[in-house]
Design an enzyme around this catalytic site. Structure first.
Site, PDB file in Angstrom:
ATOM      1  N   SER A 306      43.266  74.945  26.938  1.00  0.00           N
ATOM      2  CA  SER A 306      43.519  73.681  26.253  1.00  0.00           C
ATOM      3  C   SER A 306      44.933  73.614  25.663  1.00  0.00           C
ATOM      4  CB  SER A 306      42.434  73.483  25.180  1.00  0.00           C
ATOM      5  OG  SER A 306      42.386  72.167  24.727  1.00  0.00           O
ATOM      6  N   ASP A 317      57.518  75.010  32.780  1.00  0.00           N
ATOM      7  CA  ASP A 317      58.150  73.943  33.563  1.00  0.00           C
ATOM      8  C   ASP A 317      59.562  73.636  33.080  1.00  0.00           C
ATOM      9  OD1 ASP A 317      55.848  73.832  34.995  1.00  0.00           O
ATOM     10  OD2 ASP A 317      55.343  71.754  34.522  1.00  0.00           O
ATOM     11  N   LYS A 331      41.444  74.044  31.070  1.00  0.00           N
ATOM     12  CA  LYS A 331      40.911  72.853  30.388  1.00  0.00           C
ATOM     13  C   LYS A 331      42.058  71.877  30.154  1.00  0.00           C
ATOM     14  CE  LYS A 331      38.592  70.927  26.396  1.00  0.00           C
ATOM     15  NZ  LYS A 331      39.661  69.925  26.145  1.00  0.00           N
TER      16      LYS A 331
END
Length: 445
Positions: A306, A317, A331
């Site tokens: 999560s 990224d 999740k």
């Protein structure tokens, strides 16, 4: 954005997203044709409701014992929500009050984050420094009995309710573990679980370590204080930092954004997409990297879920850190807590979140740059065990990209390699980044 639709989320894999005007207001802003289409879309299914009414009456008339209307309707609402996905739920007055207690970071219990798999309660991760963690309960353990009562088919809320209670009282758990032929038995004493979400220490001169156990409202502020403390102990800025997010079950979305922002000067952190326009949000970083560009390694595993995956994805990224460990839980859904009348609420999945590069984490997780299994001197601590992940949960939302089907199937502490091989390898990778001076290129893979 109405304030009554806002709340902090629980530690049990929940993120929070505020929503705005109701459906009626949204329909009123559109033209007649669009309004007509909307009206048809949201019209009540009269045939199905008639079937529901017939079953309701049959249960009241023929069931073996009397059942109140409230109990039947509460069960129907629970079933309607839990049938959607593992994270949507109806919160009655007691459950809603408990959620509000949970967001304070303090409750009486054992210190377990759990989910449902194949009708049983499975451990997603134990919380650090709690009775469960000290007793040796591990991610992926299946709880088969609580105080002698079988949990097969038991609802998640009911199982959690049985494990929580007055501090000092005991709970007996029967646990099945992969690779162990006989059930394991634990007798745990409940404690007041105070979740101190940020811990830190020096690994060796110049190299710091910060562990975040969950994401609470004050986690970003605690992180900054922890790094300042490490700089002070180091008598100067750190050469590099290991950020440990292993077995971190998530928490508050804004806390994940704050932690990511603490290490970034610019760039997208995360964005969410849902059916309603208010569910589409973007979070951008602002200048102020607390490490001043020093290399980072983020440690993750199957218990990283999560909000912890938001941080991992944002730093990966944006080429700010190398991710080391094993694939994360997966999740990638956002839950909104919608208060209702009579002190009840609905926790509803309203959106999915995406990493800066546009990847959905739902049922996929974050793939590390460098895969390091939890080994100890030639032996796997996992003994071939595969941790529970979002893709294993009954009724989980599919990844919108269609990926989850393929994914299911130096000096330092002289004892670090033996006691925590993954951390040892993370420190080794961090040192290589510092020595190479080619961090940007190294982190772009």
């Amino acid at each position: 954005m109405t304030s009554r639709f806002r709340t902090l989320s629980t530690l049990c894999l929940t993120l929070t997203l505020g929503i705005g005007p109701g459906m009626g207001a949204a329909m009123a802003a559109e033209g007649p044709a669009a309004s007509s289409d909307k009206a048809a879309q949201y019209a009540l299914p009269l045939k199905e409701l008639q079937t529901f009414s017939e079953i309701f009456q049959r249960i009241k008339q023929d069931y073996v014992k009397p059942v109140s209307d409230k109990e039947l309707l509460d069960n129907a609402i629970q079933g309607m929500l839990t049938g959607l996905d593992p994270h949507s739920a109806y919160l009655d007055a007691k459950a809603f009050k408990q959620l509000q207690i949970d967001t304070t970071g303090e409750f009486g219990g054992l210190g377990l984050v759990v989910g449902i798999k194949d009708g049983f309660i499975q451990v997603v991760s134990p919380i650090d420094d709690t009775p469960a963690q000290r007793a040796g309960i591990k991610s992926g353990d299946i709880i088969t009995r609580i105080n002698g009562v079988s949990v097969q088919g038991m609802g998640l809320d009911e199982a959690v309710k049985m494990m929580r209670g007055k501090p000092g009282t005991e709970v007996k758990l029967e646990v099945a573990r992969e690779g162990v032929s006989k059930p394991l038995h634990f007798t745990l004493k409940r404690e007041v679980i105070r979740v101190d979400s940020v811990k830190s220490r020096m690994l060796e001169p110049g190299y710091g370590y910060v562990r975040i156990t969950s994401f609470q409202a004050n986690t970003a502020a605690s992180l900054k204080k922890a790094v300042e403390k490490l700089d002070h102990e180091n008598k100067g800025a750190l050469k590099g930092l290991v950020l440990d997010l292993r077995n971190n079950p998530g928490g508050v979305l804004n806390a994940a954004v704050g932690v990511s922002n603490a290490f970034l000067n610019h760039g997208l952190i995360v964005y969410t997409k849902g059916r309603m326009s208010d569910a589409d949000l973007r979070y951008e970083a602002t200048p102020g990297d607390i490490l001043h560009g020093a290399p980072m390694v983020v440690l993750v595993n199957g218990g990283t879920a999560s909000a912890a995956e938001i941080v991992s994805g944002a730093l990966k990224d944006n080429h700010r850190a190398l991710i080391v460990g094993t694939r994360t839980f997966g999740k990638g859904s956002v839950q909104t807590v919608l208060p209702l009348s009579h002190d009840t609420a609905v926790k509803l999945t309203t959106a999915l979140y995406f990493t800066p590069n546009g990847h959905s984490i739902q049922a996929e997780g974050i793939e590390p740059n460098i895969v390091v299994e939890p080994l100890a001197v030639g032996k796997s601590l996992s003994d071939g065990f595969q941790a529970l992940r979002e893709a294993d949960l009954a009724g989980h939302l599919a990844n919108p990209d269609g990926k989850d089907q393929n994914l299911r199937n130096g000096k330092g502490d002289p004892g670090l390699a033996r006691t925590d091989f993954q951390l040892y390898e993370a420190l080794t990778v961090l040192k290589s980044l510092v020595l190479s001076r080619g961090f940007g290129a190294a982190a772009s893979g």
